[in-house]
Motif scaffolding. Structure first.
Motif, PDB file in Angstrom:
ATOM      1  N   ILE A  62       0.808  -1.161   0.047  1.00  0.00           N
ATOM      2  CA  ILE A  62       0.078  -0.132   0.121  1.00  0.00           C
ATOM      3  C   ILE A  62       0.922   1.151  -0.005  1.00  0.00           C
ATOM      4  O   ILE A  62       0.458   2.284  -0.869  1.00  0.00           O
ATOM      5  N   PHE A  63       1.893   1.313   1.008  1.00  0.00           N
ATOM      6  CA  PHE A  63       2.581   2.457   1.130  1.00  0.00           C
ATOM      7  C   PHE A  63       3.953   2.571   0.137  1.00  0.00           C
ATOM      8  O   PHE A  63       4.349   3.744  -0.077  1.00  0.00           O
ATOM      9  N   GLY A  64       4.337   1.462   0.176  1.00  0.00           N
ATOM     10  CA  GLY A  64       5.805   1.457  -0.513  1.00  0.00           C
ATOM     11  C   GLY A  64       7.049   1.663   0.338  1.00  0.00           C
ATOM     12  O   GLY A  64       6.662   2.110   1.355  1.00  0.00           O
ATOM     13  N   THR A  65       7.924   0.977   0.031  1.00  0.00           N
ATOM     14  CA  THR A  65       9.364   1.004   1.030  1.00  0.00           C
ATOM     15  C   THR A  65       9.666   2.446   1.045  1.00  0.00           C
ATOM     16  O   THR A  65      10.131   2.783   2.060  1.00  0.00           O
ATOM     17  N   ASP A 110      11.355  10.349   9.742  1.00  0.00           N
ATOM     18  CA  ASP A 110      10.337  11.352  10.405  1.00  0.00           C
ATOM     19  C   ASP A 110      10.047  11.017  11.850  1.00  0.00           C
ATOM     20  O   ASP A 110      10.195  12.035  12.786  1.00  0.00           O
ATOM     21  N   VAL A 111       9.501   9.876  12.280  1.00  0.00           N
ATOM     22  CA  VAL A 111       9.036   9.631  13.563  1.00  0.00           C
ATOM     23  C   VAL A 111      10.640   9.628  14.483  1.00  0.00           C
ATOM     24  O   VAL A 111      10.461   9.978  15.564  1.00  0.00           O
ATOM     25  N   GLY A 112      11.570   9.010  13.951  1.00  0.00           N
ATOM     26  CA  GLY A 112      12.916   9.054  14.806  1.00  0.00           C
ATOM     27  C   GLY A 112      13.346  10.391  14.978  1.00  0.00           C
ATOM     28  O   GLY A 112      13.752  10.554  16.165  1.00  0.00           O
ATOM     29  N   GLY A 113      13.312  11.315  14.167  1.00  0.00           N
ATOM     30  CA  GLY A 113      13.569  12.560  14.145  1.00  0.00           C
ATOM     31  C   GLY A 113      12.739  13.471  15.293  1.00  0.00           C
ATOM     32  O   GLY A 113      13.381  14.272  16.209  1.00  0.00           O
ATOM     33  N   ALA A 114      11.645  13.052  15.261  1.00  0.00           N
ATOM     34  CA  ALA A 114      10.585  13.568  16.346  1.00  0.00           C
ATOM     35  C   ALA A 114      11.013  13.006  17.489  1.00  0.00           C
ATOM     36  O   ALA A 114      10.816  13.820  18.728  1.00  0.00           O
ATOM     37  N   ARG A 141      10.139   4.445   4.835  1.00  0.00           N
ATOM     38  CA  ARG A 141      11.461   4.823   5.215  1.00  0.00           C
ATOM     39  C   ARG A 141      11.359   6.215   5.586  1.00  0.00           C
ATOM     40  O   ARG A 141      12.072   6.603   6.624  1.00  0.00           O
ATOM     41  N   ASN A 142      10.838   6.991   4.802  1.00  0.00           N
ATOM     42  CA  ASN A 142      10.335   8.495   5.238  1.00  0.00           C
ATOM     43  C   ASN A 142       9.770   8.657   6.416  1.00  0.00           C
ATOM     44  O   ASN A 142      10.000   9.660   7.200  1.00  0.00           O
ATOM     45  N   MET A 143       8.633   7.858   6.729  1.00  0.00           N
ATOM     46  CA  MET A 143       7.927   7.888   7.696  1.00  0.00           C
ATOM     47  C   MET A 143       8.702   7.508   9.049  1.00  0.00           C
ATOM     48  O   MET A 143       8.451   8.090  10.051  1.00  0.00           O
TER      49      MET A 143
END
Length: 75
Positions: free
Chosen positions: A19-22, A31-35, A26-28
């Motif tokens: 559904i989302f693609g790799t 982003d979560v790691g940065g947050a 990876r970007n999500m």
């Protein structure tokens, strides 16, 4: 009927990747790691600010802060 087996989780993972693609996953993830890193940094800054406020308040009141010497340095 209680918990899912390994095959159930693999199928769910496959559907999510389709559904989302790799690239988007990876970007999500980054982003979560940065947050999370920013949140940890903000918590440490607030904790340090709280310690500085305690020291300043004790200095204004003229109270003594007791502590233990762990190492000595020559000056």
């Amino acid at each position: 009927m209680g918990s899912f087996s390994l095959w159930h989780w693999l199928i769910v993972l496959l559907i999510v990747v389709l559904i989302f693609g790799t690239k988007k996953l990876r970007n999500m993830g980054s982003d979560v790691g940065g947050a999370v890193n920013e949140f940890k940094k903000a918590m440490q800054d607030e904790q340090g600010k709280g310690e500085q406020d305690k020291v300043a308040k004790n200095a204004e009141n003229g109270t003594t802060v007791e502590g233990e010497v762990t190492s000595k340095t020559k000056q």
